[in-house]
Design an enzyme around this catalytic site. Sequence first.
Site, PDB file in Angstrom:
ATOM      1  N   LYS A   1      -6.769   3.480  -3.401  1.00 33.28           N
ATOM      2  CA  LYS A   1      -7.181   3.471  -1.989  1.00 33.28           C
ATOM      3  C   LYS A   1      -7.430   4.905  -1.535  1.00 33.28           C
ATOM      4  CE  LYS A   1      -5.126   2.242   2.523  1.00 33.28           C
ATOM      5  NZ  LYS A   1      -3.968   1.557   3.164  1.00 33.28           N
TER       6      LYS A   1
ATOM      7  N   ASP B   1       0.863  -1.187   0.000  1.00 34.46           N
ATOM      8  CA  ASP B   1       0.000   0.000   0.000  1.00 34.46           C
ATOM      9  C   ASP B   1       0.896   1.232   0.000  1.00 34.46           C
ATOM     10  OD1 ASP B   1      -1.929  -1.966   0.378  1.00 34.46           O
ATOM     11  OD2 ASP B   1      -3.049  -0.806   1.857  1.00 34.46           O
TER      12      ASP B   1
ATOM     13  N   LYS C   1      -9.949   0.281  -2.457  1.00 39.03           N
ATOM     14  CA  LYS C   1      -9.862   0.062  -1.017  1.00 39.03           C
ATOM     15  C   LYS C   1     -10.274   1.334  -0.291  1.00 39.03           C
ATOM     16  CE  LYS C   1      -6.623  -1.144   2.720  1.00 39.03           C
ATOM     17  NZ  LYS C   1      -5.268  -1.671   3.037  1.00 39.03           N
TER      18      LYS C   1
END
Length: 220
Positions: free
Chosen positions: A153, A91, A182
């Site tokens: 995300k 991430d 996400k």
Amino acid sequence: MTHRLAKYMDHTLLKPEATAEQIRTLCQQALTYGFASVCVNGCYVPLAHALLRGSDVKACCVVGFPLGAMHTQVKVAETRQAVADGALEIDMVMHIGAAKQADWQAVHADIAAVVEAARPAIVKVILETCLLHEEEIVQACLCAQKAGAAFVKTSTGFGACGAKAEDVALMRRTVGDTMKIKASGGIRTYEQAMQMLRAGADRLGVSNSVAIMQQANTSI
């Protein structure tokens, strides 16, 4: 969807004061509930990988976290180390300053370098949506898509605010079915989790995962 909710959740502990014992507890909870991944800072990837070995729960590591303002080669080095230590998901925080000055070439290059360094691990690109207006969110999503990232995300959880359903919906409209989304930051209840999934999220980044699962079980 309630009984399958755990598979949508990245069980997360990214506080600077997190201890190894807390990471052990995090991993045990992830194994008990069957969460999608355990998301930790880089120093704890070897521990998480060892504890999760042989299970379906993946080790996930943040990169360029939480500001995204590191040199790209530093993000690349972080990524390579995390993958070598066992991370299967990365991430990364994008170059937010470049996005704010509409330098989309720099945003794309930063993401693409991390995507290449991460292989075969997948990359989720953190946009920090609370700092962006709608067109910047759209362009950031397109950069991540072009660079080969698997997810976009919403948030680090360290910004002024976290995930918003309207931002998730905008991201879904932008990338369609070509990427996953996400939602992360401020998701503390079962109803908030379900709201994000209804808006188009495929994964949820949450530190309150166990409580949300307990709420989910009582709602069946």
